[in-house]
Design a protein around this motif. Sequence first.
Motif, PDB file in Angstrom:
ATOM      1  N   ASP A 152       0.829  -1.206   0.000  1.00 47.77           N
ATOM      2  CA  ASP A 152       0.000   0.000   0.000  1.00 47.77           C
ATOM      3  C   ASP A 152       0.861   1.253   0.000  1.00 47.77           C
ATOM      4  N   HIS A 153       1.954   1.192   0.760  1.00 46.47           N
ATOM      5  CA  HIS A 153       2.841   2.355   0.854  1.00 46.47           C
ATOM      6  C   HIS A 153       3.489   2.643  -0.498  1.00 46.47           C
ATOM      7  N   ARG A 154       3.917   1.586  -1.201  1.00 42.68           N
ATOM      8  CA  ARG A 154       4.563   1.766  -2.507  1.00 42.68           C
ATOM      9  C   ARG A 154       3.581   2.289  -3.544  1.00 42.68           C
ATOM     10  N   GLN A 155       2.318   1.870  -3.434  1.00 46.21           N
ATOM     11  CA  GLN A 155       1.328   2.238  -4.441  1.00 46.21           C
ATOM     12  C   GLN A 155       0.673   3.580  -4.184  1.00 46.21           C
ATOM     13  N   ARG A 156       1.002   4.215  -3.069  1.00 50.22           N
ATOM     14  CA  ARG A 156       0.349   5.486  -2.768  1.00 50.22           C
ATOM     15  C   ARG A 156       0.642   6.497  -3.877  1.00 50.22           C
ATOM     16  N   PRO A 157      -0.381   7.101  -4.427  1.00 52.36           N
ATOM     17  CA  PRO A 157      -0.167   8.051  -5.516  1.00 52.36           C
ATOM     18  C   PRO A 157       0.544   9.306  -5.040  1.00 52.36           C
ATOM     19  N   ALA A 158       1.463   9.790  -5.855  1.00 57.71           N
ATOM     20  CA  ALA A 158       2.213  10.991  -5.483  1.00 57.71           C
ATOM     21  C   ALA A 158       1.319  12.232  -5.557  1.00 57.71           C
ATOM     22  N   ARG A 159       0.392  12.257  -6.478  1.00 58.35           N
ATOM     23  CA  ARG A 159      -0.509  13.400  -6.610  1.00 58.35           C
ATOM     24  C   ARG A 159      -1.819  12.938  -7.227  1.00 58.35           C
ATOM     25  N   LEU A 160      -2.843  13.742  -7.047  1.00 63.52           N
ATOM     26  CA  LEU A 160      -4.157  13.415  -7.586  1.00 63.52           C
ATOM     27  C   LEU A 160      -4.426  14.277  -8.815  1.00 63.52           C
ATOM     28  N   SER A 161      -4.878  13.633  -9.883  1.00 62.80           N
ATOM     29  CA  SER A 161      -5.243  14.367 -11.086  1.00 62.80           C
ATOM     30  C   SER A 161      -6.647  14.939 -10.907  1.00 62.80           C
ATOM     31  N   PRO A 162      -7.056  15.890 -11.746  1.00 64.66           N
ATOM     32  CA  PRO A 162      -8.439  16.393 -11.678  1.00 64.66           C
ATOM     33  C   PRO A 162      -9.477  15.281 -11.797  1.00 64.66           C
ATOM     34  N   ASN A 163      -9.199  14.267 -12.638  1.00 69.27           N
ATOM     35  CA  ASN A 163     -10.133  13.144 -12.767  1.00 69.27           C
ATOM     36  C   ASN A 163     -10.203  12.336 -11.469  1.00 69.27           C
ATOM     37  N   ASP A 164      -9.049  12.171 -10.816  1.00 67.25           N
ATOM     38  CA  ASP A 164      -9.024  11.468  -9.526  1.00 67.25           C
ATOM     39  C   ASP A 164      -9.868  12.215  -8.500  1.00 67.25           C
ATOM     40  N   ILE A 165      -9.684  13.509  -8.441  1.00 68.81           N
ATOM     41  CA  ILE A 165     -10.431  14.323  -7.468  1.00 68.81           C
ATOM     42  C   ILE A 165     -11.926  14.237  -7.745  1.00 68.81           C
ATOM     43  N   ALA A 166     -12.298  14.294  -9.019  1.00 62.68           N
ATOM     44  CA  ALA A 166     -13.721  14.189  -9.370  1.00 62.68           C
ATOM     45  C   ALA A 166     -14.283  12.831  -8.949  1.00 62.68           C
ATOM     46  N   ALA A 167     -13.489  11.766  -9.143  1.00 65.36           N
ATOM     47  CA  ALA A 167     -13.947  10.423  -8.758  1.00 65.36           C
ATOM     48  C   ALA A 167     -14.098  10.313  -7.245  1.00 65.36           C
ATOM     49  N   ILE A 168     -13.170  10.902  -6.501  1.00 62.48           N
ATOM     50  CA  ILE A 168     -13.237  10.847  -5.036  1.00 62.48           C
ATOM     51  C   ILE A 168     -14.423  11.659  -4.523  1.00 62.48           C
ATOM     52  N   GLU A 169     -14.684  12.799  -5.154  1.00 63.71           N
ATOM     53  CA  GLU A 169     -15.868  13.586  -4.781  1.00 63.71           C
ATOM     54  C   GLU A 169     -17.149  12.813  -5.097  1.00 63.71           C
ATOM     55  N   GLN A 170     -17.144  12.059  -6.195  1.00 64.82           N
ATOM     56  CA  GLN A 170     -18.295  11.216  -6.525  1.00 64.82           C
ATOM     57  C   GLN A 170     -18.474  10.128  -5.465  1.00 64.82           C
ATOM     58  N   ALA A 171     -17.354   9.567  -5.015  1.00 68.50           N
ATOM     59  CA  ALA A 171     -17.414   8.550  -3.964  1.00 68.50           C
ATOM     60  C   ALA A 171     -18.024   9.128  -2.686  1.00 68.50           C
TER      61      ALA A 171
END
Length: 276
Positions: free
Chosen positions: A160-179
């Motif tokens: 999990d630590h290795r896979q942690r994303p370095a930054r969130l893209s606008p699409n990522d943020i939109a998906a998380i807000e949808q969640a």
Amino acid sequence: MRTPDCAILIADCAFHEDRHYEVSDDGLVRFHFNFDVSIDSRADDTAVAEIVNHSAGILMMQPDRMMVDHIPRERRQSFVTIACDPRWLSDFFNFRLEDHVERRDQDSAPFLYQELAFTQPIRSLVNTIATQPISGLGGARIATLAQKTLLLSLESLADDHRQRPARLSPNDIAAIEQARDILLGNLAAPPNIQALSRQVGINRTKLQYGFRDLYGMSVMQFAEKQRMERARVLLRDTDMSVSAIALELGYEHASSFSTRFRHHFGRPPRLIRVRS
């Protein structure tokens, strides 16, 4: 039971009366794996809701702090806890927890907590631990199984630590807000991480860490917080019974709801209604 390296607590029981315990971990790290738990745990009067909210995790108490556990009567408690010295983890597994655990809280916080993925291989090992006899060779088997459980848990944590994303893209943020919106619309039966990540189209790891980055808490902590806030509004602004509110928010038993409510707000639902 105790081994030279670990203390292992196996529980599958219910009490006729409420129980209170004071626990000092003495600098040990606690790996908990829950099957059915409704314990109200507090450290310096700070609710340790993560123990109930997550099926598996790592708890690290400050060495000079006490944990107070309140166990409600007639509620089954089924779990396995493995406690060990972090220095032993470093020596035996060549694994430094401090390199993988997020220090989100202030240094003065009474505890640190890291969620663990309760994967099927880990669940299988923990199930076997829970059903082993302690006497005779059963104790040796439990010690061996505990080491295997820790190994898989640490490997999962490292992944999990290795896979942690370095930054969130606008699409990522939109998906998380949808969640977030999906959770708010399904407080009585919030989807689990896997289902939620499929619904919004991002992987589980990015959803978990991204959600924490945006909202300061895990997905399940957010869902639980919103359920509790909704419960408080219903207690304050309606004449619904506690049992009806529990059902409205997806709790099968009013006692389970009351335990979680007290865990979150520090007082039972009836006192919120009295004050209102």
